[in-house]
Motif scaffolding. Structure first.
Motif, PDB file in Angstrom:
ATOM      1  N   GLU A   1       0.836  -1.202   0.000  1.00 48.33           N
ATOM      2  CA  GLU A   1       0.000   0.000   0.000  1.00 48.33           C
ATOM      3  C   GLU A   1       0.873   1.256   0.000  1.00 48.33           C
ATOM      4  O   GLU A   1       2.022   1.231   0.427  1.00 48.33           O
ATOM      5  CB  GLU A   1      -0.941   0.009   1.211  1.00 48.33           C
TER       6      GLU A   1
ATOM      7  N   ASP B   1      -4.243 -11.799  10.376  1.00 50.75           N
ATOM      8  CA  ASP B   1      -5.123 -12.683   9.599  1.00 50.75           C
ATOM      9  C   ASP B   1      -4.449 -13.968   9.128  1.00 50.75           C
ATOM     10  O   ASP B   1      -5.120 -14.973   8.904  1.00 50.75           O
ATOM     11  CB  ASP B   1      -5.634 -11.947   8.343  1.00 50.75           C
TER      12      ASP B   1
ATOM     13  N   LYS C   1     -16.793   1.838   6.987  1.00 57.41           N
ATOM     14  CA  LYS C   1     -17.683   2.595   7.884  1.00 57.41           C
ATOM     15  C   LYS C   1     -17.581   4.083   7.530  1.00 57.41           C
ATOM     16  O   LYS C   1     -18.029   4.479   6.462  1.00 57.41           O
ATOM     17  CB  LYS C   1     -17.317   2.288   9.347  1.00 57.41           C
TER      18      LYS C   1
ATOM     19  N   GLU D   1      -8.456  -2.565   0.575  1.00 57.04           N
ATOM     20  CA  GLU D   1      -7.439  -1.551   0.829  1.00 57.04           C
ATOM     21  C   GLU D   1      -7.985  -0.163   0.508  1.00 57.04           C
ATOM     22  O   GLU D   1      -9.042  -0.038  -0.103  1.00 57.04           O
ATOM     23  CB  GLU D   1      -6.185  -1.871   0.010  1.00 57.04           C
TER      24      GLU D   1
HETATM   25  C1  LIG Z   1     -13.186  -3.170   4.832  1.00 57.32           C
HETATM   26  C2  LIG Z   1     -12.843  -3.947   6.065  1.00 57.32           C
HETATM   27  C3  LIG Z   1     -13.535  -3.706   7.242  1.00 57.32           C
HETATM   28  C4  LIG Z   1     -13.231  -4.424   8.404  1.00 57.32           C
HETATM   29  N1  LIG Z   1     -13.935  -4.173   9.542  1.00 57.32           N
HETATM   30  C5  LIG Z   1     -13.668  -4.859  10.668  1.00 57.32           C
HETATM   31  C6  LIG Z   1     -14.401  -4.634  11.868  1.00 57.32           C
HETATM   32  O1  LIG Z   1     -15.336  -3.832  11.898  1.00 57.32           O
HETATM   33  N2  LIG Z   1     -14.060  -5.343  12.976  1.00 57.32           N
HETATM   34  C7  LIG Z   1     -13.039  -6.250  12.976  1.00 57.32           C
HETATM   35  O2  LIG Z   1     -12.767  -6.867  14.000  1.00 57.32           O
HETATM   36  N3  LIG Z   1     -12.306  -6.486  11.857  1.00 57.32           N
HETATM   37  C8  LIG Z   1     -12.617  -5.818  10.700  1.00 57.32           C
HETATM   38  N4  LIG Z   1     -11.877  -6.066   9.564  1.00 57.32           N
HETATM   39  C9  LIG Z   1     -10.786  -7.050   9.599  1.00 57.32           C
HETATM   40  C10 LIG Z   1      -9.479  -6.411  10.036  1.00 57.32           C
HETATM   41  O3  LIG Z   1      -9.287  -5.188   9.398  1.00 57.32           O
HETATM   42  C11 LIG Z   1      -8.327  -7.364   9.718  1.00 57.32           C
HETATM   43  O4  LIG Z   1      -8.520  -8.540  10.470  1.00 57.32           O
HETATM   44  C12 LIG Z   1      -6.968  -6.738  10.028  1.00 57.32           C
HETATM   45  O5  LIG Z   1      -6.734  -5.622   9.224  1.00 57.32           O
HETATM   46  C13 LIG Z   1      -5.855  -7.760   9.825  1.00 57.32           C
HETATM   47  O6  LIG Z   1      -4.626  -7.163  10.036  1.00 57.32           O
HETATM   48  P1  LIG Z   1      -3.315  -7.691   9.267  1.00 57.32           P
HETATM   49  O7  LIG Z   1      -2.211  -6.802   9.674  1.00 57.32           O
HETATM   50  O8  LIG Z   1      -3.229  -9.152   9.441  1.00 57.32           O
HETATM   51  O9  LIG Z   1      -3.655  -7.461   7.739  1.00 57.32           O
HETATM   52  P2  LIG Z   1      -3.948  -6.128   6.951  1.00 57.32           P
HETATM   53  O10 LIG Z   1      -4.398  -5.042   7.841  1.00 57.32           O
HETATM   54  O11 LIG Z   1      -4.837  -6.513   5.825  1.00 57.32           O
HETATM   55  O12 LIG Z   1      -2.536  -5.715   6.367  1.00 57.32           O
HETATM   56  C14 LIG Z   1      -1.857  -6.479   5.428  1.00 57.32           C
HETATM   57  C15 LIG Z   1      -0.927  -5.570   4.661  1.00 57.32           C
HETATM   58  O13 LIG Z   1       0.016  -6.350   3.947  1.00 57.32           O
HETATM   59  C16 LIG Z   1       0.168  -5.823   2.651  1.00 57.32           C
HETATM   60  N5  LIG Z   1       0.675  -6.893   1.782  1.00 57.32           N
HETATM   61  C17 LIG Z   1       0.082  -8.054   1.459  1.00 57.32           C
HETATM   62  N6  LIG Z   1       0.854  -8.781   0.637  1.00 57.32           N
HETATM   63  C18 LIG Z   1       1.978  -8.064   0.452  1.00 57.32           C
HETATM   64  C19 LIG Z   1       3.154  -8.273  -0.311  1.00 57.32           C
HETATM   65  N7  LIG Z   1       3.329  -9.378  -1.026  1.00 57.32           N
HETATM   66  N8  LIG Z   1       4.093  -7.303  -0.300  1.00 57.32           N
HETATM   67  C20 LIG Z   1       3.933  -6.180   0.440  1.00 57.32           C
HETATM   68  N9  LIG Z   1       2.844  -5.928   1.172  1.00 57.32           N
HETATM   69  C21 LIG Z   1       1.866  -6.861   1.177  1.00 57.32           C
HETATM   70  C22 LIG Z   1      -1.223  -5.346   2.306  1.00 57.32           C
HETATM   71  O14 LIG Z   1      -1.172  -4.460   1.228  1.00 57.32           O
HETATM   72  C23 LIG Z   1      -1.625  -4.698   3.622  1.00 57.32           C
HETATM   73  O15 LIG Z   1      -1.127  -3.410   3.714  1.00 57.32           O
HETATM   74  C24 LIG Z   1     -12.192  -5.369   8.376  1.00 57.32           C
HETATM   75  C25 LIG Z   1     -11.487  -5.620   7.182  1.00 57.32           C
HETATM   76  C26 LIG Z   1     -11.807  -4.916   6.035  1.00 57.32           C
HETATM   77  C27 LIG Z   1     -11.054  -5.193   4.763  1.00 57.32           C
END
Ligand SMILES: Cc1cc2nc3c(=O)[nH]c(=O)nc-3n(C[C@H](O)[C@H](O)[C@H](O)COP(=O)(O)OP(=O)(O)OC[C@H]3O[C@@H](n4cnc5c(N)ncnc54)[C@H](O)[C@@H]3O)c2cc1C
Length: 434
Positions: free
Chosen positions: A40, A297, A52, A147
């Motif tokens: 990103e 996740d 939201k 995203e």
């Molecule tokens: C629209 C939306 C609304 C949500 N609302 C809720 C809610 O109300 N309540 C709740 O509990 N949860 C909610 N969630 C879920 C929550 O946001 C996720 O569980 C959380 O963001 C997971 O965090 P993370 O760091 O594992 O992944 P993410 O926050 O998804 O971050 C992963 C990052 O890795 C990057 N990435 C991936 N692959 C690569 C690569 N190969 N090279 C470089 N970068 C990479 C992505 O671009 C991203 O920036 C929502 C999710 C979404 C999409």
């Protein structure tokens, strides 16, 4: 091609990455030790905002307003914060190859990064209808939301299609939150999902009946028991209608698809142990490969409370697992021990003026309590889940902060109950006793 070495590298720049960076700083980080590599273009932000306030007609939530860690009441980490702390925030950079044996990551531009410790925080990606070969699914104005770029495209379409027609495919979190957001933007909204009620993985039929009734009163049409099987588009390639399996055809200027996600583990396939679709970790988010951690996740971790391995796609776990992994890395360096991760599942959602929280496990018998009439002036209701004579999960709509604390406590303590009728009549008062 250039190569750079860091003591710690975080692959991915989402919620977990932001909270991990904060924990590193808290526990002591020297300049130049940590790099975050993110696909990103922006610094880590609170992803839930995208479905939201980001979509509200007044457009109230915009970056830099919701960078982490504001979602949990913490400091807002602007891009400058990373610079000040000596953290290299490498944005708009996709990792295309990971070689865990040689501790090397390669980006799309060909740069390589080596590390001593890697935290995999790549999150999830959306499942697309085109993945299943649904006819016409690549038409314009069919949106997915993961995203900030996706959200920006959707906001532009909402503006361009003022008073138009929207179809939401899917009745989960994204479907329900997006259905509300598009209705608030004065679009004519229809939701379509195959299950007998919305959010079937969490909601009971009684809980779902409230939300479906509430949405219907807001003028949202809900079509259940069928799926989208194709899309028509005009000469410009813009979607015009959604074809349903039951033969119905719905006009559509905008389609939003929320049919689930899958963890982004592809880069690491075959190199690290996997379980339940995610990367298997221990209670410290350590994977099967020394020096490699997985959080958020993508992690399948031991959920101590239920004595089983789980993968959790929720923001609270993303934050806490990131903090735990960093604590573990630091403790390891200092030859110290830390407590095992002891997580109480917590999910929430907000749409219109509604707001619910859920804690624990949604298994066993259920007891619905309170006023779940969608036409009430101030509905307030909940549900208990009871397994082996113990309350293991609690859901509450419209709870105050104190009440939400009380239901969390009950889900953690798992008190015994014998009389479900009495539990129903006590309702929220039962939770307030603990
Ligand atoms: C629209 C939306 C609304 C949500 N609302 C809720 C809610 O109300 N309540 C709740 O509990 N949860 C909610 N969630 C879920 C929550 O946001 C996720 O569980 C959380 O963001 C997971 O965090 P993370 O760091 O594992 O992944 P993410 O926050 O998804 O971050 C992963 C990052 O890795 C990057 N990435 C991936 N692959 C690569 C690569 N190969 N090279 C470089 N970068 C990479 C992505 O671009 C991203 O920036 C929502 C999710 C979404 C999409």
């Amino acid at each position: 091609m250039a190569s750079k070495h860091f003591k710690y590298v975080i692959a991915g720049g989402g919620v977990s990455a932001g909270y991990a960076a904060r924990e590193f700083v808290k526990l002591g980080l020297n300049a130049g030790e940590l790099a975050i590599i993110s696909k990103e273009a922006v610094a880590p932000y609170e992803r839930p905002a995208l479905s939201k306030a980001y979509l509200f007609p007044q457009g109230s939530a915009r970056l830099p307003g919701f960078h982490v860690c504001v979602g949990s009441g913490g400091e807002r980490q602007l891009p400058e914060w990373y610079t000040e702390k000596g953290i290299e925030l490498i944005l708009s950079t996709e990792i295309v190859k990971a070689d865990l044996p040689s501790k090397t990551l390669t980006t799309a531009a060909g740069t390589t990064f080596t590390y001593d410790n890697l935290i995999i925080a790549t999150g999830s990606t959306v499942i697309k209808l085109s993945d299943f070969g649904v006819q016409g699914a690549d038409a314009n104005n069919i949106f997915y939301l993961r995203e900030i770029d996706d959200a920006d495209k959707l906001v532009a379409a909402i503006k361009a299609k003022k008073n138009g027609t929207a179809v939401i495919v899917g009745g989960g979190y994204i479907g329900l939150e997006l259905g509300a957001a598009l209705k608030m933007n004065d679009l004519d909204v229809t939701m379509v999902y195959p299950e007998p009620w919305c959010m079937p993985r969490l909601f009971t039929s009684g809980i779902a009946a409230f939300y479906e009734g509430y949405y219907a009163n807001k003028g949202i049409k809900i079509i259940k028991g069928t799926v989208a099987v194709g899309f028509d588009s005009d000469a410009n390639g813009d979607v015009t209608s959604v074809k349903l399996k039951d033969g119905r055809v719905l006009d559509a200027d905008i389609v939003v698809v929320g049919v689930g996600g899958r963890p982004l583990t592809t880069l690491f396939k075959g190199q690290v142990e996997e379980e339940k679709g995610g990367i298997k970790t221990d209670a410290f988010f350590k994977t099967s490969v020394p020096g490699v951690y997985a959080v958020g996740d993508v992690a399948t971790f031991p959920l101590k409370l239920y004595n089983e391995l789980r993968r959790v796609e929720h923001v609270d776990h993303a934050r806490k697992s990131a903090e735990q992994a960093v604590k573990a890395i630091k403790a390891n360096e200092e030859g110290k021990q830390i407590e095992e991760y002891d997580y109480l599942p917590y999910f929430y959602s907000r749409a219109f003026n509604l707001s619910w929280q859920f804690y624990g496990d949604n298994v066993g018998d259920t007891v619905l309590f309170g006023d779940n009439d969608p036409t009430s002036a101030s509905p307030k209701f909940g549900s208990y889940w009871i397994k082996d004579g113990k309350v293991v999960g609690v859901f509450l709509e419209a709870g105050s902060p104190e009440e939400n604390k009380a239901i969390a406590k009950v889900a953690k303590l798992q008190p015994s109950v014998s009389d479900l009728e009495q539990l129903k009549s006590e309702g929220l008062a039962f939770a307030s006793k603990f």
